[in-house]
Each structure stands twice: as structure tokens, then as C-alpha cells.
Design an enzyme around this catalytic site. Structure first.
Site, PDB file in Angstrom:
ATOM      1  N   LYS A   1      48.387  -6.933  35.781  1.00 49.16           N
ATOM      2  CA  LYS A   1      47.887  -5.632  35.324  1.00 49.16           C
ATOM      3  C   LYS A   1      48.649  -4.540  36.078  1.00 49.16           C
ATOM      4  O   LYS A   1      48.634  -4.495  37.318  1.00 49.16           O
ATOM      5  CB  LYS A   1      46.394  -5.559  35.621  1.00 49.16           C
TER       6      LYS A   1
HETATM    7  C1  E4P Z   1      39.460  -2.895  32.698  1.00 53.04           C
HETATM    8  O1  E4P Z   1      40.492  -3.470  32.676  1.00 53.04           O
HETATM    9  C2  E4P Z   1      39.153  -1.742  33.572  1.00 53.04           C
HETATM   10  O2  E4P Z   1      39.499  -2.055  34.860  1.00 53.04           O
HETATM   11  C3  E4P Z   1      37.718  -1.375  33.478  1.00 53.04           C
HETATM   12  O3  E4P Z   1      37.257  -1.580  32.174  1.00 53.04           O
HETATM   13  C4  E4P Z   1      37.390  -0.028  34.031  1.00 53.04           C
HETATM   14  O4  E4P Z   1      36.076   0.301  33.685  1.00 53.04           O
HETATM   15  P1  E4P Z   1      35.215   1.462  34.371  1.00 53.04           P
HETATM   16  O5  E4P Z   1      35.569   2.743  33.738  1.00 53.04           O
HETATM   17  O6  E4P Z   1      33.801   1.052  34.066  1.00 53.04           O
HETATM   18  O7  E4P Z   1      35.533   1.421  35.839  1.00 53.04           O
END
Ligand code: E4P
Length: 218
Positions: free
Chosen positions: A88
Site C-alpha cells: 500500500k
Molecule cells: C483503507 O485502506 C483505509 O486505510 C481506511 O479505510 C481508512 O479509513 P478511516 O477513514 O476510517 O480511517
């Protein structure tokens, strides 16, 4: 649409996996820190355990650095942990460069922190396997996250772009349904939002009646 769970909590991952509907997992540094994991070795072992629980599904492991050279170094190590690890990478210029490098070297990526169609297009152009628009955070700021999914899905469709749209930052069950309608390929969700899809008051009322009536012939 594939269902990923957005957590680093092993019990929640197991619960979603046991439901039989889990296609993968996304994590991020905040979610890892929430589990109290300390040190790179512990982090790596945690990723391996997640991969073992999930079986065949992709597991996103996020780099924690922001310059090209160290993104590459860290991403290679993460990718080597397990065949299902997807690296990622954040949507920054060095991130785009790194996605291109990883793509050319057979390492799959998930481009994170996407808040516009242009960012999604650029990540896809660099070869990201997944692009992750953050729906909930867009809604929190007074814009419409679902509209962004629709826009990206439209562009990817007419431009024949193969990157998967991974709807992230999901806040509730309705978000999941709307993301499916809007053309997301994957939705990464908190466990509660997934379990919320099972709920309807008429189901509860109907089941109470069936359970009561079943006693009549037992
Ligand atoms: C996914 O890959 C993200 O890290 C995640 O959905 C972030 O979500 P949040 O806005 O609830 O922190």
C-alpha cells in the site's frame, strides 16, 4: 463486489472469515498501532498471521515512509512476507514513481489516500492493482464520497482501465450498498458495517414468529 475487512484486529478478521464472505484485508499504520504491535518484526509477523487467516485473499500492507528509495526498500520487504501481500503506497509523486517501479517488478500495489478522480487515474496509469478512494473522510468534509466512486468507475469503464476501485474509509452498511451501486470492485469495511448488512427488523419479527410456530409441531 469483493468484501475486504479494514482492520488489523485478528479476532475481527477471523469473525469475517468465518462468515465465509471475506475476500481480503486492508490495514494502515493507524489500525496496526491500535492493536499495540511494536517493532518491525512484530509487524511482519502480524501481516503473516493475517495472510494465513485470510487464505487466498489479498492483504494490503502499508509503507510507512515517503521517499522513493525507502518506499522501494520497505515495499520489497513487505511483498516478500507472503504471496498475498499487496504493498500500500500513498498518493504522492514519490508514491506514483514507486507504484510504477513495483508494477515493472511484479509487485502489486494499492494506492491509498485517494480523494479525486485525477489521483485515481494517475495511480492506475502507474499500474496500481487497486486504487483506494476514502469515502467516509470525503463525506466527513462535506463532499460526496459515493459521487467520487461513480466518477472513477465511469472513467475506468470508458478508458478501459483495469485497476480495481477499492472503496475505503467505509463508515456504515449503506456505504457498502452505495459503493456496489456506484461500481466499486471492492469495498473494505469495518466488521460492524458488514454485520449491519444482515440486519432488518422484519427479519427479526419474521424469525420470532417462525420460531414460535415451530414449537407447535416439535
Ligand atoms: C483503507 O485502506 C483505509 O486505510 C481506511 O479505510 C481508512 O479509513 P478511516 O477513514 O476510517 O480511517
Amino acid at each position: 463486489m469483493k468484501f475486504f475487512i479494514d482492520t488489523a484486529n485478528l479476532n475481527q478478521i477471523k469473525e469475517a472469515h468465518d462468515l465465509g464472505i471475506l475476500d481480503g484485508v486492508t490495514t494502515n499504520p493507524t489500525l496496526m498501532a491500535k492493536e499495540g504491535i511494536k517493532g518491525q518484526e512484530a509487524v511482519n509477523n502480524h501481516y503473516k498471521t493475517i495472510c494465513e487467516i485470510v487464505g487466498n485473499g489479498d492483504v494490503s500492507a502499508e509503507v510507512t515512509v515517503v521517499d522513493f528509495k525507502t518506499i522501494i526498500e520497505q515495499g520489497k520487504k513487505l511483498a516478500a512476507l507472503h504471496k498475498n501481500i499487496v504493498v500500500k503506497v500513498p498518493m504522492i509523486p514519490d508514491g506514483v514513481k514507486a507504484i510504477k517501479y513495483f508494477t515493472d517488478n511484479g509487485i502489486r500495489t494499492n494506492c491509498t489516500l485517494i480523494f479525486s478522480a485525477g489521483q485515481a487515474m494517475l495511480a492506475a496509469k502507474a499500474g496500481a492493482a487497486y486504487v483506494s478512494p476514502f469515502i467516509g473522510r470525503i463525506d466527513d468534509s462535506g463532499w460526496d464520497g459515493i459521487e467520487l466512486i461513480q466518477q472513477i468507475a465511469h472513467i475506468f469503464s470508458i478508458q478501459e482501465i483495469n485497476s480495481q476501485i477499492l472503496a475505503a474509509s467505509i463508515r456504515n452498511s449503506l456505504h457498502i450498498i452505495k459503493c456496489a451501486e456506484a461500481g466499486a470492485n471492492v469495498c473494505t469495511c469495518p466488521l460492524d458495517a458488514i454485520l449491519g448488512l444482515t440486519k432488518h427488523p422484519l427479519t427479526d419479527i419474521g424469525l420470532a414468529k417462525f420460531t414460535e410456530d415451530a414449537k407447535k409441531f416439535q
